[in-house]
Scaffold this motif. Sequence first.
Motif, PDB file in Angstrom:
ATOM      1  N   GLU A 181       3.487 -15.040  -7.392  1.00  0.00           N
ATOM      2  CA  GLU A 181       3.941 -14.524  -6.190  1.00  0.00           C
ATOM      3  C   GLU A 181       2.987 -14.333  -5.107  1.00  0.00           C
ATOM      4  OE1 GLU A 181       6.994 -11.464  -4.247  1.00  0.00           O
ATOM      5  OE2 GLU A 181       7.568 -12.267  -6.077  1.00  0.00           O
ATOM      6  N   ALA A 182       2.098 -13.422  -5.552  1.00  0.00           N
ATOM      7  CA  ALA A 182       1.018 -12.960  -4.783  1.00  0.00           C
ATOM      8  C   ALA A 182       0.074 -14.057  -4.325  1.00  0.00           C
ATOM      9  CB  ALA A 182       0.234 -11.724  -5.349  1.00  0.00           C
ATOM     10  N   SER A 183      -0.456 -14.973  -5.271  1.00  0.00           N
ATOM     11  CA  SER A 183      -1.264 -15.711  -5.069  1.00  0.00           C
ATOM     12  C   SER A 183      -0.783 -16.712  -3.817  1.00  0.00           C
ATOM     13  CB  SER A 183      -1.672 -16.818  -6.339  1.00  0.00           C
ATOM     14  OG  SER A 183      -0.592 -17.652  -6.599  1.00  0.00           O
ATOM     15  N   GLY A 184       0.535 -17.010  -3.764  1.00  0.00           N
ATOM     16  CA  GLY A 184       0.836 -17.742  -2.641  1.00  0.00           C
ATOM     17  C   GLY A 184       1.112 -17.299  -1.103  1.00  0.00           C
ATOM     18  N   GLN A 185       0.986 -16.087  -1.120  1.00  0.00           N
ATOM     19  CA  GLN A 185       1.185 -15.144   0.213  1.00  0.00           C
ATOM     20  C   GLN A 185       0.085 -14.831   1.019  1.00  0.00           C
ATOM     21  OE1 GLN A 185       4.330 -14.600   0.861  1.00  0.00           O
ATOM     22  NE2 GLN A 185       4.844 -15.844  -1.042  1.00  0.00           N
ATOM     23  N   PRO A 186      -0.940 -14.353   0.461  1.00  0.00           N
ATOM     24  CA  PRO A 186      -2.079 -14.047   1.627  1.00  0.00           C
ATOM     25  C   PRO A 186      -2.876 -15.259   1.835  1.00  0.00           C
ATOM     26  CG  PRO A 186      -2.654 -13.142  -0.704  1.00  0.00           C
ATOM     27  CD  PRO A 186      -1.274 -13.759  -0.563  1.00  0.00           C
ATOM     28  N   ASP A 187      -3.728 -15.104   3.021  1.00  0.00           N
ATOM     29  CA  ASP A 187      -4.883 -16.176   3.357  1.00  0.00           C
ATOM     30  C   ASP A 187      -5.497 -16.117   1.961  1.00  0.00           C
ATOM     31  OD1 ASP A 187      -3.383 -16.549   5.692  1.00  0.00           O
ATOM     32  OD2 ASP A 187      -4.718 -15.110   6.638  1.00  0.00           O
ATOM     33  N   ARG A 188      -6.251 -17.281   1.920  1.00  0.00           N
ATOM     34  CA  ARG A 188      -7.127 -17.641   0.811  1.00  0.00           C
ATOM     35  C   ARG A 188      -8.145 -16.631   0.761  1.00  0.00           C
ATOM     36  NH1 ARG A 188      -7.474 -21.759  -2.747  1.00  0.00           N
ATOM     37  NH2 ARG A 188      -9.556 -22.246  -3.531  1.00  0.00           N
ATOM     38  N   GLY A 189      -8.805 -15.984   1.951  1.00  0.00           N
ATOM     39  CA  GLY A 189      -9.942 -15.112   1.990  1.00  0.00           C
ATOM     40  C   GLY A 189      -9.374 -13.796   1.895  1.00  0.00           C
ATOM     41  N   ALA A 190      -8.060 -13.432   1.974  1.00  0.00           N
ATOM     42  CA  ALA A 190      -7.649 -12.125   2.034  1.00  0.00           C
ATOM     43  C   ALA A 190      -7.813 -11.169   0.678  1.00  0.00           C
ATOM     44  CB  ALA A 190      -6.240 -12.084   2.366  1.00  0.00           C
ATOM     45  N   GLU A 191      -8.232 -10.034   0.758  1.00  0.00           N
ATOM     46  CA  GLU A 191      -8.240  -9.147  -0.386  1.00  0.00           C
ATOM     47  C   GLU A 191      -6.746  -8.847  -0.802  1.00  0.00           C
ATOM     48  OE1 GLU A 191     -10.874  -5.852  -0.224  1.00  0.00           O
ATOM     49  OE2 GLU A 191     -12.351  -7.165   0.626  1.00  0.00           O
ATOM     50  N   VAL A 192      -6.582  -8.774  -1.935  1.00  0.00           N
ATOM     51  CA  VAL A 192      -5.409  -8.273  -2.725  1.00  0.00           C
ATOM     52  C   VAL A 192      -5.706  -6.987  -3.708  1.00  0.00           C
ATOM     53  CG1 VAL A 192      -3.641  -8.825  -4.381  1.00  0.00           C
ATOM     54  CG2 VAL A 192      -4.609 -10.650  -2.872  1.00  0.00           C
ATOM     55  N   ALA A 193      -5.056  -5.675  -3.419  1.00  0.00           N
ATOM     56  CA  ALA A 193      -5.271  -4.568  -4.170  1.00  0.00           C
ATOM     57  C   ALA A 193      -4.259  -4.719  -5.207  1.00  0.00           C
ATOM     58  CB  ALA A 193      -5.001  -3.386  -3.224  1.00  0.00           C
ATOM     59  N   VAL A 194      -4.789  -4.265  -6.442  1.00  0.00           N
ATOM     60  CA  VAL A 194      -3.976  -3.932  -7.559  1.00  0.00           C
ATOM     61  C   VAL A 194      -3.820  -2.775  -7.949  1.00  0.00           C
ATOM     62  CG1 VAL A 194      -3.690  -4.793  -9.977  1.00  0.00           C
ATOM     63  CG2 VAL A 194      -4.835  -6.235  -8.593  1.00  0.00           C
ATOM     64  N   TYR A 195      -2.403  -2.066  -8.092  1.00  0.00           N
ATOM     65  CA  TYR A 195      -2.067  -1.019  -8.474  1.00  0.00           C
ATOM     66  C   TYR A 195      -1.372  -0.858  -9.928  1.00  0.00           C
ATOM     67  CZ  TYR A 195      -3.039  -0.209  -3.633  1.00  0.00           C
ATOM     68  OH  TYR A 195      -3.716  -0.348  -2.348  1.00  0.00           O
ATOM     69  N   ALA A 196      -1.584  -0.067 -10.669  1.00  0.00           N
ATOM     70  CA  ALA A 196      -0.758  -0.059 -11.944  1.00  0.00           C
ATOM     71  C   ALA A 196      -0.810   1.393 -12.523  1.00  0.00           C
ATOM     72  CB  ALA A 196      -1.487  -0.788 -12.951  1.00  0.00           C
ATOM     73  N   ASP A 197       0.337   1.791 -13.348  1.00  0.00           N
ATOM     74  CA  ASP A 197       0.337   2.856 -14.350  1.00  0.00           C
ATOM     75  C   ASP A 197       0.885   2.371 -15.353  1.00  0.00           C
ATOM     76  OD1 ASP A 197       3.157   2.768 -13.886  1.00  0.00           O
ATOM     77  OD2 ASP A 197       3.229   4.288 -12.494  1.00  0.00           O
ATOM     78  N   ALA A 198       1.404   3.317 -15.979  1.00  0.00           N
ATOM     79  CA  ALA A 198       1.937   3.085 -17.519  1.00  0.00           C
ATOM     80  C   ALA A 198       3.323   2.097 -17.650  1.00  0.00           C
ATOM     81  CB  ALA A 198       2.245   4.281 -18.297  1.00  0.00           C
ATOM     82  N   ASP A 199       3.992   2.345 -16.521  1.00  0.00           N
ATOM     83  CA  ASP A 199       5.203   1.437 -16.221  1.00  0.00           C
ATOM     84  C   ASP A 199       5.483   0.268 -15.328  1.00  0.00           C
ATOM     85  OD1 ASP A 199       6.262   3.148 -18.343  1.00  0.00           O
ATOM     86  OD2 ASP A 199       6.406   4.658 -16.810  1.00  0.00           O
ATOM     87  N   ARG A 200       4.520   0.257 -14.425  1.00  0.00           N
ATOM     88  CA  ARG A 200       4.599  -0.672 -13.134  1.00  0.00           C
ATOM     89  C   ARG A 200       3.191  -1.165 -12.951  1.00  0.00           C
ATOM     90  NH1 ARG A 200       9.059  -1.335 -11.529  1.00  0.00           N
ATOM     91  NH2 ARG A 200       8.778  -2.135  -9.715  1.00  0.00           N
ATOM     92  N   ILE A 201       3.246  -2.470 -12.129  1.00  0.00           N
ATOM     93  CA  ILE A 201       2.168  -3.198 -11.647  1.00  0.00           C
ATOM     94  C   ILE A 201       2.687  -3.389 -10.112  1.00  0.00           C
ATOM     95  CG2 ILE A 201       2.529  -5.049 -12.249  1.00  0.00           C
ATOM     96  CD1 ILE A 201      -0.515  -5.684 -12.494  1.00  0.00           C
ATOM     97  N   ALA A 202       1.662  -3.279  -9.028  1.00  0.00           N
ATOM     98  CA  ALA A 202       1.962  -3.634  -8.086  1.00  0.00           C
ATOM     99  C   ALA A 202       0.727  -4.338  -7.237  1.00  0.00           C
ATOM    100  CB  ALA A 202       2.312  -2.542  -7.146  1.00  0.00           C
ATOM    101  N   LEU A 203       0.881  -5.421  -6.511  1.00  0.00           N
ATOM    102  CA  LEU A 203      -0.142  -6.024  -5.998  1.00  0.00           C
ATOM    103  C   LEU A 203       0.202  -6.044  -4.190  1.00  0.00           C
ATOM    104  CD1 LEU A 203       0.121  -7.567  -8.554  1.00  0.00           C
ATOM    105  CD2 LEU A 203      -1.435  -9.032  -7.516  1.00  0.00           C
TER     106      LEU A 203
END
Length: 194
Positions: free
Chosen positions: A25-47
């Motif tokens: 889902e994330a790969s189709g959203q931002p511009d090709r050159g945009a930076e994507v931040a990844v956040y995670a803990d023991a139960d969830r992940i977010a981009l």
Amino acid sequence: MAFASLPWARTGELDVLAPAVVPAEASGQPDRGAEVAVYADADRIALSWPGGSTSTALPAAPFPDDRVRKLLEAVIDSTVLVEADVLAGAVRRAVPYAGAHGSVTLQLHDGELRVRGSDPQAGESEESVKATIDGNPVTKTFQARYLADALRAFSGRPVELRIQDGLRSTVLTSPTGVDGMELTYLVVPLRTNP
């Protein structure tokens, strides 16, 4: 199956198994050159990226790292270096002749890769693609949709096909040093009648 290593700036440790839908889902959203931040803990992940974000719960199972690594350790019979877009186009043109099983055949022959589709109802197609070939002349048949999906990931760059003997998977990978990204797909050939 696919395996990718991307260049990234990390600010902490991250070792999670995430459902494929999140990065897809994330790969189709931002511009090709945009930076994507990844956040995670023991139960969830977010981009997150400029203008959007996505998140989901993590599965309880760990990543089967050892089994995946063993699949990637290929004993190569032949190697083919070809432009991914050129091969993908030839596969796409063979699909109307791919028959009931949707299969296309790749045949290595004298510095070219032949892409064939054959269906008793629709007819046959054969197209030769210029390629650099090292190894034995082999013929492999694949489900066209899986091969096309793998080739799409290498769009705009060369792809190396590492073909193994028998029904062992063919490894598709980008030559070292392209975009700082390491991408590997495994596509299993179909069993064909002798």
